[in-house]
Design an enzyme around this catalytic site. Structure first.
Site, PDB file in Angstrom:
ATOM      1  N   TYR A 293       0.367   7.229   1.521  1.00 48.63           N
ATOM      2  CA  TYR A 293      -0.173   6.003   0.928  1.00 48.63           C
ATOM      3  C   TYR A 293      -1.684   6.026   1.121  1.00 48.63           C
ATOM      4  CZ  TYR A 293      -1.115   0.985   0.352  1.00 48.63           C
ATOM      5  OH  TYR A 293      -1.621  -0.230  -0.058  1.00 48.63           O
TER       6      TYR A 293
ATOM      7  N   ASP B   3       1.962   6.752  -3.341  1.00 48.60           N
ATOM      8  CA  ASP B   3       0.943   5.944  -4.008  1.00 48.60           C
ATOM      9  C   ASP B   3      -0.415   6.504  -3.602  1.00 48.60           C
ATOM     10  OD1 ASP B   3      -0.795   4.046  -4.949  1.00 48.60           O
ATOM     11  OD2 ASP B   3       0.039   2.378  -3.804  1.00 48.60           O
TER      12      ASP B   3
ATOM     13  N   HIS C  67       5.115  -1.610  -8.245  1.00 49.31           N
ATOM     14  CA  HIS C  67       5.213  -0.200  -8.606  1.00 49.31           C
ATOM     15  C   HIS C  67       6.615   0.075  -9.136  1.00 49.31           C
ATOM     16  CE1 HIS C  67       1.508   1.260  -6.412  1.00 49.31           C
ATOM     17  NE2 HIS C  67       1.688   0.075  -5.847  1.00 49.31           N
TER      18      HIS C  67
END
Length: 280
Positions: free
Chosen positions: A113, A153, A271
């Site tokens: 992330y 992500d 998302h």
């Protein structure tokens, strides 16, 4: 040849995602390894939500209730690692590597992330540090195992194809030319000189953007949409969730999917899952 189905999702809080329907999605998707970002919960919470058949490794963020990355699998991780960069650099809750034995073949999976950042602020400085650390780790990761994949992500749209309204975002974190230049190097031909979006030059690392490889030169498919306004309904999104693989593993891709919700009210995160099948 065995199939490995690998899914990645930023849950924006796994407990909230489960309340909204994540469990129903997972139950019907036949996933082998699930990478999660923005867990925002304890390891016990994850295990309770997913069920006893899942083996969970989890790296929590230093700040409680923030970030957090996890990997859940039907098989136990052979070994897992959370270090990224210098010891003075806090990457807790943002980088988790694990080696899995898939019917005798070791596959290395990273759930990551990347910081969202904010242009010209200390938040962006932390993002630069993280992208620098990634740049150093990727070659070492491939040396560790030629069958490796980094998913999650990454909070950067690489090219104008990855953001619907890219012209209005060139000065915003997530589409800054300097950020995009890192991705030019990540995906550039290994060892070849690469010119970045910001005019800088460097050497390509040779990793493969599975989403772009599979979709071709088309807009999207996007993986994140703001909760606000009609962004989802108008498909005004960003493609910032990736599966990026070593060339050896990229050659084994059989299917790529972005599991976009049918409608706004069926969303359980801002998302959407990105799911790839690999022949192992």
């Amino acid at each position: 040849m065995p199939r490995l189905r690998l899914a990645t999702i930023n849950t924006n809080g796994i407990r909230a995602a489960y309340r909204k329907g994540m469990g129903e999605w997972l139950d019907g998707r036949d996933v082998d390894i699930l990478a999660i970002q923005e867990v925002r919960a304890s390891t016990d919470d994850i295990t309770e939500l997913l069920g006893p058949e899942w083996n969970v490794v989890h790296d929590e963020a230093s700040a409680k209730g923030r970030a957090g990355v996890a990997l859940a699998s039907r098989r136990k991780a052979e070994i897992h690692r959370v270090e990224l960069g210098a010891k003075t650099f806090d990457s807790a809750g943002r980088w988790l590597e694990a080696d899995y034995d898939v019917d005798g073949t070791i596959v290395t999976v990273v759930s990551t992330y990347v910081h969202s950042g904010e242009a010209d602020t200390p938040k962006q400085d932390e993002k630069w540090k993280f992208l620098d650390a990634m740049s150093r780790r990727l070659p070492a990761l491939e040396r560790h195992n030629e069958l490796a994949v980094v998913v999650g992500d990454l909070n950067v749209g690489h090219t104008p194809l990855d953001i619907k309204n890219w012209k209005g975002n060139v000065k915003r974190a997530g589409f800054l030319p300097r950020e995009r230049a890192y991705f030019d190097r990540f995906f550039g031909p290994r060892g070849k000189k690469v010119e970045g979006a910001d005019g800088s030059t460097g050497r390509g690392l040779g990793w493969v953007d599975i989403g772009r490889q599979q979709a071709g030169d088309v807009e999207g498919p996007y993986t994140w949409w703001s909760w606000r306004g009609a962004a989802f309904d108008n498909d005004t999104g960003w493609r910032i969730d990736y599966q990026m693989a070593t060339p050896a593993l990229a050659a084994r891709v059989k299917h790529y999917s972005v599991d976009r919700a049918e409608s706004y009210d069926k969303r359980w995160s801002d998302h959407t899952p990105v799911v790839v099948d690999y022949d192992i």
